[in-house]
Design a protein around this motif. Sequence first.
Motif, short mmCIF file in Angstrom:
data_model
loop_
_atom_site.label_atom_id
_atom_site.label_comp_id
_atom_site.label_asym_id
_atom_site.label_seq_id
_atom_site.Cartn_x
_atom_site.Cartn_y
_atom_site.Cartn_z
N ALA A 97 -6.60 0.90 -17.10
CA ALA A 97 -7.02 1.67 -15.92
C ALA A 97 -5.94 2.71 -15.66
O ALA A 97 -4.75 2.39 -15.76
CB ALA A 97 -7.16 0.73 -14.73
N TYR A 98 -6.33 3.92 -15.36
CA TYR A 98 -5.34 5.00 -15.25
C TYR A 98 -5.10 5.40 -13.81
O TYR A 98 -6.02 5.47 -12.99
CB TYR A 98 -5.79 6.18 -16.12
N ILE A 99 -3.84 5.66 -13.52
CA ILE A 99 -3.43 6.00 -12.15
C ILE A 99 -4.26 7.16 -11.58
O ILE A 99 -4.72 7.09 -10.45
CB ILE A 99 -1.93 6.40 -12.11
N GLY A 100 -4.44 8.21 -12.40
CA GLY A 100 -5.14 9.41 -11.91
C GLY A 100 -6.52 9.06 -11.38
O GLY A 100 -6.89 9.47 -10.27
N GLU A 101 -7.27 8.28 -12.14
CA GLU A 101 -8.65 7.97 -11.71
C GLU A 101 -8.63 7.06 -10.48
O GLU A 101 -9.50 7.15 -9.62
CB GLU A 101 -9.47 7.35 -12.86
N LEU A 102 -7.63 6.17 -10.41
CA LEU A 102 -7.57 5.25 -9.26
C LEU A 102 -7.19 6.01 -7.99
O LEU A 102 -7.70 5.72 -6.91
CB LEU A 102 -6.56 4.13 -9.53
N GLU A 103 -6.32 6.99 -8.15
CA GLU A 103 -5.91 7.79 -6.99
C GLU A 103 -7.05 8.64 -6.44
O GLU A 103 -7.01 9.07 -5.30
CB GLU A 103 -4.72 8.70 -7.35
N ARG A 104 -8.06 8.87 -7.27
CA ARG A 104 -9.18 9.70 -6.81
C ARG A 104 -10.28 8.91 -6.12
O ARG A 104 -11.25 9.48 -5.61
CB ARG A 104 -9.77 10.48 -8.00
N VAL A 105 -10.15 7.57 -6.08
CA VAL A 105 -11.21 6.75 -5.45
C VAL A 105 -11.24 7.03 -3.95
O VAL A 105 -10.21 6.99 -3.28
CB VAL A 105 -10.96 5.24 -5.72
N VAL A 106 -12.44 7.33 -3.45
CA VAL A 106 -12.58 7.76 -2.06
C VAL A 106 -12.08 6.69 -1.09
O VAL A 106 -11.35 6.98 -0.14
CB VAL A 106 -14.06 8.12 -1.77
N VAL A 107 -12.46 5.42 -1.33
CA VAL A 107 -12.04 4.35 -0.41
C VAL A 107 -10.51 4.22 -0.42
O VAL A 107 -9.88 4.05 0.62
CB VAL A 107 -12.71 2.99 -0.77
N PHE A 108 -9.91 4.36 -1.60
CA PHE A 108 -8.45 4.29 -1.68
C PHE A 108 -7.81 5.42 -0.86
O PHE A 108 -6.89 5.20 -0.06
CB PHE A 108 -7.97 4.37 -3.14
N LYS A 109 -8.33 6.63 -1.05
CA LYS A 109 -7.75 7.79 -0.35
C LYS A 109 -7.84 7.59 1.17
O LYS A 109 -6.91 7.87 1.91
CB LYS A 109 -8.47 9.08 -0.76
N GLU A 110 -9.00 7.07 1.58
CA GLU A 110 -9.26 6.85 3.00
C GLU A 110 -8.28 5.81 3.58
O GLU A 110 -7.65 6.00 4.61
CB GLU A 110 -10.72 6.39 3.13
N LYS A 111 -8.15 4.67 2.83
CA LYS A 111 -7.27 3.60 3.31
C LYS A 111 -5.81 4.06 3.30
O LYS A 111 -5.03 3.73 4.20
CB LYS A 111 -7.41 2.36 2.42
N GLY A 145 -23.75 -1.21 -0.92
CA GLY A 145 -23.88 -0.29 0.20
C GLY A 145 -23.23 1.03 -0.22
O GLY A 145 -22.57 1.09 -1.26
N LYS A 146 -23.41 2.05 0.59
CA LYS A 146 -22.93 3.40 0.25
C LYS A 146 -21.45 3.41 -0.17
O LYS A 146 -21.10 4.00 -1.18
CB LYS A 146 -23.08 4.26 1.50
N ASP A 147 -20.60 2.69 0.60
CA ASP A 147 -19.16 2.80 0.34
C ASP A 147 -18.72 2.05 -0.91
O ASP A 147 -17.57 2.15 -1.31
CB ASP A 147 -18.35 2.36 1.56
N GLN A 148 -19.62 1.29 -1.52
CA GLN A 148 -19.23 0.56 -2.73
C GLN A 148 -19.77 1.21 -4.02
O GLN A 148 -19.51 0.73 -5.11
CB GLN A 148 -19.70 -0.90 -2.67
N GLU A 149 -20.52 2.30 -3.86
CA GLU A 149 -21.16 2.91 -5.03
C GLU A 149 -20.14 3.35 -6.08
O GLU A 149 -20.29 3.10 -7.27
CB GLU A 149 -21.99 4.13 -4.62
N GLN A 150 -19.08 3.99 -5.60
CA GLN A 150 -18.08 4.50 -6.55
C GLN A 150 -17.38 3.34 -7.27
O GLN A 150 -17.08 3.44 -8.46
CB GLN A 150 -17.06 5.36 -5.79
N HIS A 151 -17.16 2.24 -6.54
CA HIS A 151 -16.55 1.08 -7.18
C HIS A 151 -17.42 0.54 -8.31
O HIS A 151 -16.92 0.12 -9.35
CB HIS A 151 -16.30 -0.03 -6.14
N LEU A 152 -18.72 0.57 -8.10
CA LEU A 152 -19.61 0.08 -9.16
C LEU A 152 -19.60 1.03 -10.36
O LEU A 152 -19.59 0.60 -11.52
CB LEU A 152 -21.04 -0.13 -8.64
N GLU A 153 -19.54 2.33 -10.06
CA GLU A 153 -19.45 3.30 -11.18
C GLU A 153 -18.19 3.04 -12.00
O GLU A 153 -18.20 3.13 -13.23
CB GLU A 153 -19.38 4.74 -10.63
N MET A 154 -17.10 2.70 -11.31
CA MET A 154 -15.85 2.43 -12.03
C MET A 154 -15.96 1.15 -12.86
O MET A 154 -15.41 1.06 -13.96
CB MET A 154 -14.68 2.36 -11.06
#
Length: 331
Positions: A97-111, A145-154
């Motif tokens: 798993a790469y730092i760049g892609e993890l840093e772009r996760v919306v929930v991560f950025k928000e938290k 739910g909406k906020d988990q969609e990106q996590h499933l894509e990952m």
Amino acid sequence: MQTVVSGIRPTGDLHLGNYFGALRNFVKMQNDYNCYFFVADYHSLTTHPHPDHLQVNVRKILSQYIAAGLDPEKCTLYIQSDIPETAEFYMLMNMNAYIGELERVVVFKEKARQNPDNINAGLLTYAVLMACDILIQKADYVPVGKDQEQHLEMTCKYARRFNNIYGVEYFKEPKAFSFGKDLIKVPGLDGSGKMGKSDNNGIYLIDSDKDIRKKVMKAVTDSGPTEPNSEKPQVIQNLFTFMNLVSEKSTIEHFENAWNDCSIRYGDMKKQLAEDIIKTVAPIRERIQEIEKDTDYLDKVAKMGAEKAHIRATQTVQEVRQIFGFRPVHY
Ligand code: TYM
């Protein structure tokens, strides 16, 4: 039978938004799918809960889900940390798993924005752990739910990447489970479009009858319709949406007619709505109180769930270890 996996964070009491939004669908799903539902206590560590509170919260959420209809005989109901193989799997998957892609996760950025003093590595790799929860049980579907969609894509991305790197066809990509027309959005009582735990606008499954009456009577309204058959403003529509969830058809019709001929009295409507919400909540609350006291029963449920969840988890991690090039171990 196809497999469904979903995790529930032990971060607070369940409210009617969770109940009507996702949980009632989980209750239906457990009859038709091989469901793995777990309390995501590893995930909760990102916010550093006090050790004394961790087990209390896990038990609380377990009791609330059982009281609201999850049946440990029908689904595999377990505690994430009872499957420590997940942690080994997570460590291995972190290597790809790469730092760049993890840093772009919306929930991560928000938290990270909300808690600038606690941007820990666990928070950054939240999506990897979630992918491991899903892939370890070889899920076909994940309710999102909406906020988990990106996590499933990952999760799908990590499954594909694993197959590509090691030249195997090992993981298949899980699909989002859509509730389609059964998906219900529960409005907040403060006039907002959605009931949420952070917004302080919710009715909880553990609320007393008195609390419910008080909260509903305080719900935001307006000065009333001035023209017959007019369109309802959002705050009033919210009350009707709520009634549609909990009240009899004849009750809803009565208040629809009163709206249309401008004779509606919001006080009467709220009183009725509160009583109808109580009819839904009170029996669940009583079951929660009974289950919460019965620690032997909760221990039994967790043990049974862990035994069932272990079967596939151990097999997956054994196979993944070998694909990575490690020797087999005995768990
Ligand atoms: P959370 O606590 O936000 O929600 C719990 C689960 O319910 C699903 N869900 C919904 N599904 C369909 N329609 C909705 N309206 C709806 N609202 C909530 C969520 O997508 C989730 O499956 N990070 C996760 C916890 C988690 C997890 C997992 C979930 C950890 N590992 C593995 C799924 C699979 C979370 O915060 O979910």
